[in-house]
Design a protein around this motif. Structure first.
Motif, PDB file in Angstrom:
ATOM      1  N   PRO A   1     -19.311   0.969   0.294  1.00 54.00           N
ATOM      2  CA  PRO A   1     -18.060   1.769  -0.456  1.00 54.00           C
ATOM      3  C   PRO A   1     -18.528   1.593  -1.973  1.00 54.00           C
ATOM      4  O   PRO A   1     -19.518   0.691  -2.509  1.00 54.00           O
ATOM      5  N   ALA A   2     -17.917   2.573  -2.883  1.00 55.20           N
ATOM      6  CA  ALA A   2     -18.209   2.291  -4.343  1.00 55.20           C
ATOM      7  C   ALA A   2     -17.450   1.005  -4.690  1.00 55.20           C
ATOM      8  O   ALA A   2     -16.471   0.616  -4.040  1.00 55.20           O
ATOM      9  N   TRP A   3     -17.869   0.478  -5.830  1.00 58.18           N
ATOM     10  CA  TRP A   3     -17.209  -0.910  -6.043  1.00 58.18           C
ATOM     11  C   TRP A   3     -17.557  -1.006  -7.767  1.00 58.18           C
ATOM     12  O   TRP A   3     -18.771  -0.824  -8.223  1.00 58.18           O
TER      13      TRP A   3
ATOM     14  N   ASP B   1     -14.149  -0.040   8.023  1.00 55.55           N
ATOM     15  CA  ASP B   1     -14.825   1.012   7.709  1.00 55.55           C
ATOM     16  C   ASP B   1     -14.314   2.460   7.021  1.00 55.55           C
ATOM     17  O   ASP B   1     -15.207   3.188   6.604  1.00 55.55           O
ATOM     18  N   ASP B   2     -13.249   2.366   6.682  1.00 54.81           N
ATOM     19  CA  ASP B   2     -12.542   3.339   5.964  1.00 54.81           C
ATOM     20  C   ASP B   2     -12.299   3.240   4.636  1.00 54.81           C
ATOM     21  O   ASP B   2     -12.026   3.904   3.727  1.00 54.81           O
ATOM     22  N   ILE B   3     -12.718   1.899   3.930  1.00 54.38           N
ATOM     23  CA  ILE B   3     -12.632   1.562   2.678  1.00 54.38           C
ATOM     24  C   ILE B   3     -13.735   2.380   1.773  1.00 54.38           C
ATOM     25  O   ILE B   3     -15.177   2.494   2.321  1.00 54.38           O
ATOM     26  N   VAL B   4     -13.387   3.215   0.918  1.00 63.31           N
ATOM     27  CA  VAL B   4     -14.138   4.088   0.273  1.00 63.31           C
ATOM     28  C   VAL B   4     -14.529   3.526  -1.213  1.00 63.31           C
ATOM     29  O   VAL B   4     -15.298   4.068  -2.113  1.00 63.31           O
TER      30      VAL B   4
ATOM     31  N   ALA C   1       0.927  -1.245  -0.089  1.00 63.32           N
ATOM     32  CA  ALA C   1      -0.063  -0.043  -0.237  1.00 63.32           C
ATOM     33  C   ALA C   1       0.783   1.322   0.059  1.00 63.32           C
ATOM     34  O   ALA C   1       2.064   1.196   0.662  1.00 63.32           O
ATOM     35  N   VAL C   2       0.112   2.385  -0.575  1.00 60.19           N
ATOM     36  CA  VAL C   2       0.769   3.654  -0.389  1.00 60.19           C
ATOM     37  C   VAL C   2      -0.173   4.696   0.260  1.00 60.19           C
ATOM     38  O   VAL C   2      -1.104   4.754  -0.298  1.00 60.19           O
ATOM     39  N   THR C   3       0.248   5.444   1.247  1.00 58.09           N
ATOM     40  CA  THR C   3      -0.476   6.524   1.892  1.00 58.09           C
ATOM     41  C   THR C   3      -0.236   7.692   0.996  1.00 58.09           C
ATOM     42  O   THR C   3       1.108   8.204   0.839  1.00 58.09           O
ATOM     43  N   ALA C   4      -1.099   8.362   0.702  1.00 54.30           N
ATOM     44  CA  ALA C   4      -0.865   9.727   0.039  1.00 54.30           C
ATOM     45  C   ALA C   4      -1.997  10.917   0.428  1.00 54.30           C
ATOM     46  O   ALA C   4      -3.153  10.476   0.183  1.00 54.30           O
ATOM     47  N   GLY C   5      -1.656  11.643   1.292  1.00 55.82           N
ATOM     48  CA  GLY C   5      -2.561  12.674   2.154  1.00 55.82           C
ATOM     49  C   GLY C   5      -3.386  11.608   3.039  1.00 55.82           C
ATOM     50  O   GLY C   5      -2.915  10.755   3.744  1.00 55.82           O
ATOM     51  N   ASP C   6      -4.766  11.780   2.821  1.00 53.14           N
ATOM     52  CA  ASP C   6      -5.435  11.138   3.582  1.00 53.14           C
ATOM     53  C   ASP C   6      -6.000   9.722   3.042  1.00 53.14           C
ATOM     54  O   ASP C   6      -6.818   9.089   3.394  1.00 53.14           O
ATOM     55  N   LYS C   7      -5.645   9.378   1.891  1.00 51.11           N
ATOM     56  CA  LYS C   7      -5.908   8.012   1.270  1.00 51.11           C
ATOM     57  C   LYS C   7      -4.874   7.000   1.333  1.00 51.11           C
ATOM     58  O   LYS C   7      -3.606   7.281   1.347  1.00 51.11           O
ATOM     59  N   ILE C   8      -5.183   5.867   1.407  1.00 46.61           N
ATOM     60  CA  ILE C   8      -4.405   4.705   1.284  1.00 46.61           C
ATOM     61  C   ILE C   8      -4.697   3.746   0.170  1.00 46.61           C
ATOM     62  O   ILE C   8      -6.104   3.401   0.128  1.00 46.61           O
ATOM     63  N   TYR C   9      -3.879   3.545  -0.941  1.00 45.23           N
ATOM     64  CA  TYR C   9      -4.151   2.929  -2.195  1.00 45.23           C
ATOM     65  C   TYR C   9      -3.262   1.485  -1.818  1.00 45.23           C
ATOM     66  O   TYR C   9      -2.238   1.403  -1.737  1.00 45.23           O
ATOM     67  N   LEU C  10      -4.144   0.381  -1.802  1.00 43.11           N
ATOM     68  CA  LEU C  10      -3.688  -0.890  -1.791  1.00 43.11           C
ATOM     69  C   LEU C  10      -3.306  -1.460  -3.106  1.00 43.11           C
ATOM     70  O   LEU C  10      -4.446  -1.365  -4.087  1.00 43.11           O
TER      71      LEU C  10
ATOM     72  N   PHE D   1      -8.062  -2.043  -3.440  1.00 39.58           N
ATOM     73  CA  PHE D   1      -9.139  -1.323  -2.624  1.00 39.58           C
ATOM     74  C   PHE D   1      -8.394   0.195  -2.366  1.00 39.58           C
ATOM     75  O   PHE D   1      -6.922   0.072  -2.195  1.00 39.58           O
ATOM     76  N   VAL D   2      -9.352   1.071  -1.941  1.00 41.68           N
ATOM     77  CA  VAL D   2      -8.679   2.399  -1.407  1.00 41.68           C
ATOM     78  C   VAL D   2      -9.424   2.789  -0.069  1.00 41.68           C
ATOM     79  O   VAL D   2     -10.756   2.652  -0.116  1.00 41.68           O
ATOM     80  N   ALA D   3      -8.643   3.215   0.572  1.00 47.14           N
ATOM     81  CA  ALA D   3      -9.326   3.515   1.987  1.00 47.14           C
ATOM     82  C   ALA D   3      -8.930   5.246   2.322  1.00 47.14           C
ATOM     83  O   ALA D   3      -8.083   5.823   1.589  1.00 47.14           O
ATOM     84  N   GLN D   4      -9.677   5.950   3.124  1.00 49.93           N
ATOM     85  CA  GLN D   4      -9.319   7.229   3.529  1.00 49.93           C
ATOM     86  C   GLN D   4      -9.548   7.261   5.032  1.00 49.93           C
ATOM     87  O   GLN D   4     -10.537   6.642   5.413  1.00 49.93           O
ATOM     88  N   ARG D   5      -8.671   7.856   5.482  1.00 48.69           N
ATOM     89  CA  ARG D   5      -8.524   8.162   6.930  1.00 48.69           C
ATOM     90  C   ARG D   5     -10.010   8.850   7.324  1.00 48.69           C
ATOM     91  O   ARG D   5      -9.999  10.040   6.658  1.00 48.69           O
ATOM     92  N   SER D   6     -10.421   8.445   8.314  1.00 43.57           N
ATOM     93  CA  SER D   6     -11.769   8.832   8.852  1.00 43.57           C
ATOM     94  C   SER D   6     -11.428  10.031   9.842  1.00 43.57           C
ATOM     95  O   SER D   6     -12.477  10.953  10.097  1.00 43.57           O
TER      96      SER D   6
END
Length: 143
Positions: A113-115, A81-84, A35-44, A134-139
């Motif tokens: 989430p969107a799928w 719960d952070d998966i968007v 995964a890579v974190t970019a700002g508040d997003k985490i891209y798996l 998956f893409v997550a966003q820090r809540s």
């Protein structure tokens, strides 16, 4: 005009490599991270569901993927719960979507989430049936 120095989008602080030695060697060989974190997003990176030799239970292959994703999310400091956003690539959407949904519902609760589910010819792994990204966003980040 003054030159601006900018930090790279990827650094050792925001790139999560596998904590499994064999998987990490593969990641280093092919050039990708868990995964890579970019700002508040985490891209798996996409994780491939595989049927092991002699295995016929598709749901078991999805369960392994979701367990691995849960581990990566935890290491990234987020949860289910952070998966968007989810993108899944299926070699046979018709037979794979229901088992995937059965497993997914154990981990991802409403609201969903969107799928996007996409049918494809094959995956890079010969025994791969579906790849899921998956893409997550820090809540805890205020918009």
């Amino acid at each position: 005009m003054a030159s601006m120095t900018r930090s790279p989008a990827r650094s050792n602080e925001n790139v999560l490599m596998s904590d499994d030695e064999e998987a990490r060697r593969s990641q280093e060989q092919f050039g990708f991270a868990d995964a890579v974190t970019a700002g508040d997003k985490i891209y798996l990176s996409g994780i491939v569901a595989v049927l092991n030799e002699g295995e016929t239970d598709i749901e078991a292959s999805f369960e392994r993927v979701y367990q691995r994703v849960g581990s990566i999310l935890k290491r990234a400091g987020v949860g289910w719960d952070d998966i968007v956003d989810i993108t899944s690539f299926h070699t046979d959407v018709t037979t794979q979507i229901e088992p995937m949904v059965n497993v997914q519902k154990r981990y991802i609760k409403s609201p969903p989430p969107a799928w996007t589910a996409i049918g494809i010819d094959r995956l890079i792994r010969p025994n791969g049936i579906t790849e899921i990204k998956f893409v997550a966003q820090r809540s805890d980040t205020v918009a």
